[in-house]
Write a protein that holds these residues in place. Structure first.
Motif, PDB file in Angstrom:
ATOM      1  N   GLU A 140      10.966   6.858   9.096  1.00 33.54           N
ATOM      2  CA  GLU A 140      12.391   6.510   9.023  1.00 33.54           C
ATOM      3  C   GLU A 140      13.262   7.761   8.960  1.00 33.54           C
ATOM      4  OE1 GLU A 140      15.147   4.690   5.547  1.00 33.54           O
ATOM      5  OE2 GLU A 140      13.359   3.521   6.045  1.00 33.54           O
TER       6      GLU A 140
ATOM      7  N   ASP B  87       0.843  -1.187   0.000  1.00 30.91           N
ATOM      8  CA  ASP B  87       0.000   0.000   0.000  1.00 30.91           C
ATOM      9  C   ASP B  87       0.883   1.242   0.000  1.00 30.91           C
ATOM     10  OD1 ASP B  87      -1.824   1.736   2.452  1.00 30.91           O
ATOM     11  OD2 ASP B  87      -2.420   1.545   0.356  1.00 30.91           O
ATOM     12  N   ARG B  88       0.641   2.132  -0.930  1.00 27.57           N
ATOM     13  CA  ARG B  88       1.501   3.309  -1.103  1.00 27.57           C
ATOM     14  C   ARG B  88       1.484   4.238   0.109  1.00 27.57           C
ATOM     15  NH1 ARG B  88       0.775   4.977  -7.433  1.00 27.57           N
ATOM     16  NH2 ARG B  88       0.623   2.869  -8.194  1.00 27.57           N
TER      17      ARG B  88
ATOM     18  N   ALA C  98       5.909   5.061   6.337  1.00 31.41           N
ATOM     19  CA  ALA C  98       7.124   4.407   6.832  1.00 31.41           C
ATOM     20  C   ALA C  98       8.364   5.215   6.461  1.00 31.41           C
ATOM     21  CB  ALA C  98       7.222   2.984   6.277  1.00 31.41           C
ATOM     22  N   LEU C  99       8.393   5.754   5.250  1.00 38.26           N
ATOM     23  CA  LEU C  99       9.511   6.587   4.815  1.00 38.26           C
ATOM     24  C   LEU C  99       9.648   7.817   5.713  1.00 38.26           C
ATOM     25  CD1 LEU C  99      11.665   7.560   2.696  1.00 38.26           C
ATOM     26  CD2 LEU C  99       9.753   8.727   1.577  1.00 38.26           C
TER      27      LEU C  99
ATOM     28  N   GLN D 168       1.044   3.480   3.225  1.00 38.80           N
ATOM     29  CA  GLN D 168       1.854   2.886   4.292  1.00 38.80           C
ATOM     30  C   GLN D 168       3.346   2.999   3.989  1.00 38.80           C
ATOM     31  OE1 GLN D 168       0.699   2.080   7.259  1.00 38.80           O
ATOM     32  NE2 GLN D 168      -1.248   2.804   6.427  1.00 38.80           N
ATOM     33  N   GLN D 169       3.727   2.849   2.729  1.00 40.79           N
ATOM     34  CA  GLN D 169       5.133   3.030   2.333  1.00 40.79           C
ATOM     35  C   GLN D 169       5.569   4.472   2.598  1.00 40.79           C
ATOM     36  OE1 GLN D 169       5.070   1.945  -1.814  1.00 40.79           O
ATOM     37  NE2 GLN D 169       5.758  -0.148  -1.396  1.00 40.79           N
ATOM     38  N   ALA D 170       4.718   5.415   2.249  1.00 42.93           N
ATOM     39  CA  ALA D 170       5.049   6.837   2.452  1.00 42.93           C
ATOM     40  C   ALA D 170       5.173   7.150   3.935  1.00 42.93           C
ATOM     41  CB  ALA D 170       3.989   7.724   1.807  1.00 42.93           C
TER      42      ALA D 170
ATOM     43  N   ILE E 150       7.369   6.287  -5.001  1.00 43.14           N
ATOM     44  CA  ILE E 150       6.226   5.567  -4.442  1.00 43.14           C
ATOM     45  C   ILE E 150       4.946   5.940  -5.188  1.00 43.14           C
ATOM     46  CG2 ILE E 150       4.745   5.334  -2.406  1.00 43.14           C
ATOM     47  CD1 ILE E 150       7.335   5.704  -0.700  1.00 43.14           C
TER      48      ILE E 150
END
Length: 94
Positions: free
Chosen positions: A12, A1-2, A8-9, A4-6, A51
């Motif tokens: 981080e 899922d985009r 997480a980025l 969630q990736q964003a 992403i």
């Protein structure tokens, strides 16, 4: 899922930058000589562009803040502080 990736980025990068701030006394020489560099363009914007690829995200990415190396207040349309002598623009987001 985009999304969630964003997220997480961003988490981080926030953790990395927070660590640098926490250890600024120890890391100051590397931050000053730019061997450690906090850059929203390379650490946040570029990965988000990877992403969120595709036609659906084109209008969003086209409205990304300008590069600080080639802008003039009249041309960028973003709230910023521009330095005409050096043709640089610093976005002033609140």
């Amino acid at each position: 899922d985009r999304v969630q990736q964003a997220l997480a980025l961003v988490r981080e990068v926030r953790a990395l930058w927070s660590g640098w701030l926490r250890d600024v006394d120890r890391l100051f020489p590397q931050l000053q000589d730019h061997s450690l560099r906090a850059s929203w363009k390379t650490q946040i914007r570029a990965p988000l562009q990877a992403i969120f690829t595709g036609a659906a995200f084109g209008p969003l990415l086209a409205n990304a803040p300008p590069s600080t190396s080639a802008c003039s207040r009249a041309a960028c349309g973003w709230p910023c502080t521009c330095t005409p002598a050096t043709a640089t623009c610093t976005p002033t987001f609140r």
